[in-house]
Each structure stands twice: as structure tokens, then as C-alpha cells.
Scaffold this motif. Structure first.
Motif, PDB file in Angstrom:
ATOM      1  N   ARG A   6       0.835  -1.196   0.000  1.00  0.00           N
ATOM      2  CA  ARG A   6       0.000   0.000   0.000  1.00  0.00           C
ATOM      3  C   ARG A   6       0.866   1.241   0.000  1.00  0.00           C
ATOM      4  NH1 ARG A   6      -4.659   0.446   1.385  1.00  0.00           N
ATOM      5  NH2 ARG A   6      -6.081  -1.251   1.478  1.00  0.00           N
ATOM      6  N   THR A   7       0.267   2.346  -0.424  1.00  0.00           N
ATOM      7  CA  THR A   7       0.981   3.621  -0.390  1.00  0.00           C
ATOM      8  C   THR A   7       0.491   4.497   0.759  1.00  0.00           C
ATOM      9  OG1 THR A   7      -0.584   4.589  -1.960  1.00  0.00           O
ATOM     10  CG2 THR A   7       1.430   3.606  -2.865  1.00  0.00           C
ATOM     11  N   ARG A   8      -0.686   4.186   1.282  1.00  0.00           N
ATOM     12  CA  ARG A   8      -1.246   4.935   2.417  1.00  0.00           C
ATOM     13  C   ARG A   8      -1.486   3.980   3.581  1.00  0.00           C
ATOM     14  NH1 ARG A   8      -4.955   9.474   1.671  1.00  0.00           N
ATOM     15  NH2 ARG A   8      -6.539   8.226   2.688  1.00  0.00           N
ATOM     16  N   PRO A   9      -1.326   4.482   4.799  1.00  0.00           N
ATOM     17  CA  PRO A   9      -1.645   3.633   5.949  1.00  0.00           C
ATOM     18  C   PRO A   9      -3.156   3.420   6.051  1.00  0.00           C
ATOM     19  CG  PRO A   9      -0.990   5.822   6.668  1.00  0.00           C
ATOM     20  CD  PRO A   9      -0.825   5.786   5.184  1.00  0.00           C
ATOM     21  N   VAL A  10      -3.518   2.393   6.816  1.00  0.00           N
ATOM     22  CA  VAL A  10      -4.927   2.061   7.012  1.00  0.00           C
ATOM     23  C   VAL A  10      -5.191   1.926   8.511  1.00  0.00           C
ATOM     24  CG1 VAL A  10      -6.756   0.377   6.556  1.00  0.00           C
ATOM     25  CG2 VAL A  10      -4.990   0.793   4.828  1.00  0.00           C
ATOM     26  N   LEU A  11      -6.232   2.606   8.985  1.00  0.00           N
ATOM     27  CA  LEU A  11      -6.713   2.413  10.355  1.00  0.00           C
ATOM     28  C   LEU A  11      -7.874   1.443  10.283  1.00  0.00           C
ATOM     29  CD1 LEU A  11      -6.726   3.216  13.393  1.00  0.00           C
ATOM     30  CD2 LEU A  11      -8.498   4.874  12.780  1.00  0.00           C
ATOM     31  N   VAL A  12      -7.781   0.343  11.021  1.00  0.00           N
ATOM     32  CA  VAL A  12      -8.834  -0.672  11.069  1.00  0.00           C
ATOM     33  C   VAL A  12      -9.473  -0.590  12.447  1.00  0.00           C
ATOM     34  CG1 VAL A  12      -9.342  -3.130  10.861  1.00  0.00           C
ATOM     35  CG2 VAL A  12      -7.482  -2.133   9.509  1.00  0.00           C
ATOM     36  N   TYR A  13     -10.805  -0.462  12.471  1.00  0.00           N
ATOM     37  CA  TYR A  13     -11.522  -0.317  13.738  1.00  0.00           C
ATOM     38  C   TYR A  13     -12.749  -1.221  13.744  1.00  0.00           C
ATOM     39  CZ  TYR A  13     -15.140   2.407  11.417  1.00  0.00           C
ATOM     40  OH  TYR A  13     -16.175   2.788  10.597  1.00  0.00           O
ATOM     41  N   GLY A  18     -20.411   1.399  18.645  1.00  0.00           N
ATOM     42  CA  GLY A  18     -20.805   2.802  18.556  1.00  0.00           C
ATOM     43  C   GLY A  18     -19.739   3.743  19.078  1.00  0.00           C
ATOM     44  N   PHE A  19     -19.073   3.385  20.171  1.00  0.00           N
ATOM     45  CA  PHE A  19     -18.000   4.220  20.705  1.00  0.00           C
ATOM     46  C   PHE A  19     -16.861   4.325  19.701  1.00  0.00           C
ATOM     47  CE2 PHE A  19     -13.919   4.484  22.977  1.00  0.00           C
ATOM     48  CZ  PHE A  19     -14.047   5.763  23.500  1.00  0.00           C
ATOM     49  N   CYS A  20     -16.466   3.187  19.117  1.00  0.00           N
ATOM     50  CA  CYS A  20     -15.374   3.183  18.125  1.00  0.00           C
ATOM     51  C   CYS A  20     -15.761   4.018  16.907  1.00  0.00           C
ATOM     52  CB  CYS A  20     -15.051   1.753  17.704  1.00  0.00           C
ATOM     53  SG  CYS A  20     -14.534   0.689  19.070  1.00  0.00           S
ATOM     54  N   ALA A  21     -16.999   3.862  16.442  1.00  0.00           N
ATOM     55  CA  ALA A  21     -17.471   4.636  15.287  1.00  0.00           C
ATOM     56  C   ALA A  21     -17.480   6.127  15.601  1.00  0.00           C
ATOM     57  CB  ALA A  21     -18.854   4.152  14.862  1.00  0.00           C
ATOM     58  N   ALA A  22     -17.856   6.495  16.825  1.00  0.00           N
ATOM     59  CA  ALA A  22     -17.841   7.913  17.227  1.00  0.00           C
ATOM     60  C   ALA A  22     -16.411   8.450  17.231  1.00  0.00           C
ATOM     61  CB  ALA A  22     -18.486   8.079  18.600  1.00  0.00           C
ATOM     62  N   CYS A  23     -15.466   7.645  17.683  1.00  0.00           N
ATOM     63  CA  CYS A  23     -14.052   8.055  17.660  1.00  0.00           C
ATOM     64  C   CYS A  23     -13.567   8.252  16.231  1.00  0.00           C
ATOM     65  CB  CYS A  23     -13.188   7.019  18.385  1.00  0.00           C
ATOM     66  SG  CYS A  23     -13.441   6.980  20.167  1.00  0.00           S
ATOM     67  N   VAL A  24     -13.988   7.385  15.326  1.00  0.00           N
ATOM     68  CA  VAL A  24     -13.598   7.510  13.920  1.00  0.00           C
ATOM     69  C   VAL A  24     -14.203   8.771  13.317  1.00  0.00           C
ATOM     70  CG1 VAL A  24     -13.977   6.494  11.629  1.00  0.00           C
ATOM     71  CG2 VAL A  24     -13.068   5.098  13.485  1.00  0.00           C
ATOM     72  N   ASP A  36      -6.391   5.714   5.068  1.00  0.00           N
ATOM     73  CA  ASP A  36      -7.681   5.085   4.825  1.00  0.00           C
ATOM     74  C   ASP A  36      -8.195   4.565   6.160  1.00  0.00           C
ATOM     75  OD1 ASP A  36      -7.514   5.506   2.035  1.00  0.00           O
ATOM     76  OD2 ASP A  36      -6.306   3.689   1.819  1.00  0.00           O
ATOM     77  N   ILE A  37      -9.486   4.702   6.390  1.00  0.00           N
ATOM     78  CA  ILE A  37     -10.085   4.236   7.636  1.00  0.00           C
ATOM     79  C   ILE A  37     -11.199   3.272   7.266  1.00  0.00           C
ATOM     80  CG2 ILE A  37     -11.306   4.906   9.737  1.00  0.00           C
ATOM     81  CD1 ILE A  37      -9.919   7.656   9.513  1.00  0.00           C
ATOM     82  N   VAL A  38     -11.121   2.062   7.812  1.00  0.00           N
ATOM     83  CA  VAL A  38     -12.070   1.028   7.423  1.00  0.00           C
ATOM     84  C   VAL A  38     -12.436   0.159   8.630  1.00  0.00           C
ATOM     85  CG1 VAL A  38     -10.228  -0.540   6.690  1.00  0.00           C
ATOM     86  CG2 VAL A  38     -12.515  -0.799   5.736  1.00  0.00           C
ATOM     87  N   ALA A  39     -13.718  -0.197   8.691  1.00  0.00           N
ATOM     88  CA  ALA A  39     -14.177  -1.136   9.722  1.00  0.00           C
ATOM     89  C   ALA A  39     -13.626  -2.515   9.383  1.00  0.00           C
ATOM     90  CB  ALA A  39     -15.702  -1.172   9.764  1.00  0.00           C
ATOM     91  N   TRP A  40     -13.209  -3.252  10.396  1.00  0.00           N
ATOM     92  CA  TRP A  40     -12.639  -4.572  10.124  1.00  0.00           C
ATOM     93  C   TRP A  40     -13.657  -5.490   9.459  1.00  0.00           C
ATOM     94  CZ3 TRP A  40     -14.562  -9.111  11.820  1.00  0.00           C
ATOM     95  CH2 TRP A  40     -15.306  -9.138  13.005  1.00  0.00           C
ATOM     96  N   GLN A  41     -14.938  -5.261   9.749  1.00  0.00           N
ATOM     97  CA  GLN A  41     -15.987  -6.111   9.201  1.00  0.00           C
ATOM     98  C   GLN A  41     -16.077  -6.016   7.676  1.00  0.00           C
ATOM     99  OE1 GLN A  41     -16.280  -4.048  11.817  1.00  0.00           O
ATOM    100  NE2 GLN A  41     -17.260  -5.121  13.509  1.00  0.00           N
ATOM    101  N   ARG A 111     -11.900  -2.403  27.452  1.00  0.00           N
ATOM    102  CA  ARG A 111     -12.725  -3.283  28.295  1.00  0.00           C
ATOM    103  C   ARG A 111     -14.034  -2.630  28.704  1.00  0.00           C
ATOM    104  NH1 ARG A 111      -7.763  -4.691  30.540  1.00  0.00           N
ATOM    105  NH2 ARG A 111      -8.046  -3.215  32.225  1.00  0.00           N
ATOM    106  N   ASN A 112     -14.059  -1.300  28.737  1.00  0.00           N
ATOM    107  CA  ASN A 112     -15.236  -0.590  29.228  1.00  0.00           C
ATOM    108  C   ASN A 112     -15.943   0.231  28.156  1.00  0.00           C
ATOM    109  OD1 ASN A 112     -15.186  -1.083  32.267  1.00  0.00           O
ATOM    110  ND2 ASN A 112     -13.073  -0.525  31.805  1.00  0.00           N
ATOM    111  N   ARG A 113     -15.652  -0.027  26.892  1.00  0.00           N
ATOM    112  CA  ARG A 113     -16.222   0.806  25.835  1.00  0.00           C
ATOM    113  C   ARG A 113     -17.743   0.759  25.770  1.00  0.00           C
ATOM    114  NH1 ARG A 113     -14.604  -2.236  20.245  1.00  0.00           N
ATOM    115  NH2 ARG A 113     -15.085  -4.339  20.934  1.00  0.00           N
ATOM    116  N   GLY A 114     -18.342  -0.292  26.293  1.00  0.00           N
ATOM    117  CA  GLY A 114     -19.802  -0.386  26.322  1.00  0.00           C
ATOM    118  C   GLY A 114     -20.435   0.619  27.260  1.00  0.00           C
ATOM    119  N   ARG A 115     -19.655   1.228  28.132  1.00  0.00           N
ATOM    120  CA  ARG A 115     -20.168   2.210  29.099  1.00  0.00           C
ATOM    121  C   ARG A 115     -19.839   3.651  28.695  1.00  0.00           C
ATOM    122  NH1 ARG A 115     -17.379  -0.993  33.916  1.00  0.00           N
ATOM    123  NH2 ARG A 115     -18.502  -2.920  33.642  1.00  0.00           N
TER     124      ARG A 115
END
Length: 127
Positions: A6-13, A18-24, A36-41, A111-115
């Protein structure tokens, strides 16, 4: 299969968290890293050279040569790539003892991202 060059880095989240998506969303709006930012799914994990198990466990930063950083070090690399005022913070997070502290904080948050704000039911499934 070997990782694709690749020529660009990729952030996989975790796109199901919902917390991770809000951070993105914050990252895309405020930091605007050249990455590039991409969900692992929806990512081609084989092409990125990472396992599903690792992607489920932590955020990942896949650098162009194929080096993979996870957790707090993925965040540090993201901040470095964002540049500006974020880069010194990213650099600091790569150095002991802040690196060790960042790792511990990342694990507690994971560990606490659900809260946390923006969280939903999927956030508490993994951590």
C-alpha cells in the motif's frame, strides 16, 4: 496470501461498536489523517496482513510497508500521521514511560467501551 503493498496507511476499527465509530467520526472531522479508515468487518484483512482475531481485539494501524501497530500504538501512529498539534502527542505516546501508560489506558477503555459515550450493545460484546 501475502499483504498487498500500500501507499497509504490504514486504520482498522470495530465498525459494530458505537464508541469506536464515534471516535472515527471525530478523527475524520478533526484530525483528518492522510490514511484510509475502514471497519474490520468490511476490510480485506488478508490483504492487510492481519487476523480477524486481532482486528476484533484492538484498533490497528497498518503502515504502508505492512508493519502493523495495535491498540495505543495504533492511536499514536494515527496522531503522528494527522500532523499539526497532534503529532507531538503521537510521538510522546511512542516513548516509555508514556507508551506503557497509554497501553494501560487503552486496555481499560477497550474493556469498558460499552459504558462510554456513543456506545451501544455491540460495544460490550468484545473488549
Amino acid at each position: 496470501m501475502s499483504p498487498v503493498r500500500r501507499t497509504r496507511p490504514v486504520l482498522v476499527y470495530d465498525g459494530d461498536c458505537g464508541f469506536c465509530a464515534a471516535c472515527v467520526r471525530f478523527t475524520e472531522r478533526r484530525l483528518r489523517p492522510d490514511a484510509d479508515i475502514v471497519a474490520w468487518q468490511s476490510a480485506d484483512l488478508d490483504a492487510l496482513g492481519v487476523s480477524r482475531e486481532r482486528a476484533e481485539h484492538e484498533a490497528l494501524w497498518v503502515a504502508p510497508p505492512g508493519t502493523v501497530y495495535g491498540g495505543a500504538q495504533a492511536v499514536a501512529r494515527l496522531l503522528l500521521r494527522a500532523g499539526g498539534g497532534w503529532a507531538p502527542l503521537g510521538a510522546a505516546l511512542t516513548l516509555p514511560p508514556l507508551r506503557w501508560v497509554a497501553h494501560g489506558v487503552y486496555r481499560v477503555v477497550a474493556r469498558n467501551r460499552g459504558r462510554l459515550p456513543g456506545a451501544d450493545g455491540a460495544c460490550s460484546v468484545r473488549g
